[in-house]
Enzyme design. Structure first.
Site, mmCIF file in Angstrom:
data_model
loop_
_atom_site.group_PDB
_atom_site.id
_atom_site.type_symbol
_atom_site.label_atom_id
_atom_site.label_comp_id
_atom_site.label_asym_id
_atom_site.label_seq_id
_atom_site.Cartn_x
_atom_site.Cartn_y
_atom_site.Cartn_z
ATOM 1 N N LYS A 65 0.815 -1.229 0.000
ATOM 2 C CA LYS A 65 0.000 0.000 0.000
ATOM 3 C C LYS A 65 0.847 1.277 0.000
ATOM 4 O O LYS A 65 0.414 2.307 -0.513
ATOM 5 C CB LYS A 65 -0.978 0.003 1.184
ATOM 6 N N ASP A 101 -10.454 1.989 2.188
ATOM 7 C CA ASP A 101 -10.596 1.157 3.397
ATOM 8 C C ASP A 101 -11.443 1.838 4.478
ATOM 9 O O ASP A 101 -12.332 1.224 5.073
ATOM 10 C CB ASP A 101 -9.217 0.830 3.985
ATOM 11 N N TYR A 222 -11.119 -10.970 9.746
ATOM 12 C CA TYR A 222 -12.231 -11.909 9.726
ATOM 13 C C TYR A 222 -11.663 -13.315 9.597
ATOM 14 O O TYR A 222 -10.504 -13.514 9.260
ATOM 15 C CB TYR A 222 -13.195 -11.609 8.563
ATOM 16 N N GLY A 244 -14.595 -8.263 9.982
ATOM 17 C CA GLY A 244 -14.314 -7.308 8.923
ATOM 18 C C GLY A 244 -14.697 -7.747 7.518
ATOM 19 O O GLY A 244 -14.292 -7.092 6.551
#
Ligand code: ATR
Length: 276
Positions: A65, A101, A222, A244
């Site tokens: 990122k 996000d 998750y 999530g």
């Protein structure tokens, strides 16, 4: 056909190709979406090759990122605030870098889970990239209080101070930073786990009594069943638990809308993912 992909390392288990295929079918958009394994240290070369082969846009995940942030020639304000880019859109003259996000997190909590944040006491756990990316969108909801807590308190204090410097005409609420032990005695309506503790099968070491009656415990991670954070939150009396997966689908929808100009309906896609 327009080509898109998610780039990361590792990438084999990414759910993004399935999510975007469902979005494309639902909105009748002719596009392909694949998973691209980015060799470490060769992000720019891999993206250059994808563009040369006709790629129109990329989702970017761990560990690229920051590379994507540097690769973009123009960035949205929310990408600048996050200091990271998870979505690239390739135009003829520029590479737009966005970060969806935080918007995905907010939409999952406020719309999908029906839990407003305005006027609520919000605790954000962690001070790494995931926490940073959600700070500005969280502040813009005008919670009563936003506390950033981290295992190493100095990082949380520095991160909160950075966002507290934003002009109050833009953001009315000043975030507070602290360590986990400093939370003793405080209560919150929403507790969001943005640490990577779950990856190591651990839960952040939090004092008891943090969860106000009816409060929401939200894990950006998750997995099958409760994550370690959610299991601990359940034991500590959180009223509602959410992982999530909804955030994943919502951030994807936001990227899809940026690329294609049409917003998919996320509910059936999230239901399909939950079904396995
Ligand atoms: P990300 O981009 O996922 O946020 P990161 O920038 O490496 O990843 O940040 C990881 C975050 O998870 C940090 O806030 C880290 O806390 P420290 O700054 O104290 O290292 C937090 N973290 C990781 N493992 C943890 C654990 N077992 N308990 C609590 N916090 C943890």
């Amino acid at each position: 056909m327009d080509r898109y992909a998610v780039i990361g390392n590792p990438i084999a288990h990414s759910k993004s190709p399935r999510i975007h295929a469902l979005f494309a079918a639902q909105t009748a958009q002719a596009l392909s979406y694949e998973a691209l394994l980015g060799p470490l240290g060769a992000f720019a070369a891999t993206v250059d090759a994808f563009r040369a082969a006709g790629g129109r846009g990329l989702n970017v995940t761990v560990p690229f990122k920051l590379d994507a942030f540097a690769y973009a020639t123009r960035r949205t304000p929310r990408a600048e605030a996050a200091g990271a880019v998870n979505t690239l859109a390739f135009g003829p003259d520029e590479v737009l870098g966005d970060n969806t996000d935080g918007a995905g997190l907010l939409r999952d909590i406020t719309v999908n889970l029906g839990c407003p944040l305005t006027g609520r006491r919000v605790l954000l756990l962690g001070a790494g990239g995931a926490a940073r990316g959600s700070l500005l969108p969280l502040l813009l909801t005008e919670p009563a209080r936003l506390v950033v807590a981290n295992r190493s308190s100095a990082k949380a204090v520095a991160l909160a101070a950075e966002f507290a410097r934003l002009p109050s005409c833009a953001v009315a609420v000043k975030p507070e930073g602290c360590g986990f032990a400093d939370l003793a005695g405080a209560q919150f309506d929403v507790v969001i786990n943005a640490t990577s503790a779950s990856l190591g099968d651990a839960a952040p070491d939090l004092p008891d009594g943090l969860y106000a009656p009816g409060s929401l415990a939200y894990d950006m991670m998750y997995g099958k069943g409760d994550t370690p954070f959610l299991a601990a939150a359940r034991a500590q009396g959180a009223g509602r638990l959410a992982d999530g997966l909804g955030m994943l689908v919502e951030q994807a929808a936001e990227s899809f809308a940026l690329w294609r100009g049409v917003r998919p309906d996320t509910a059936p896609v999230l239901a399909a993912l939950r079904a396995g």
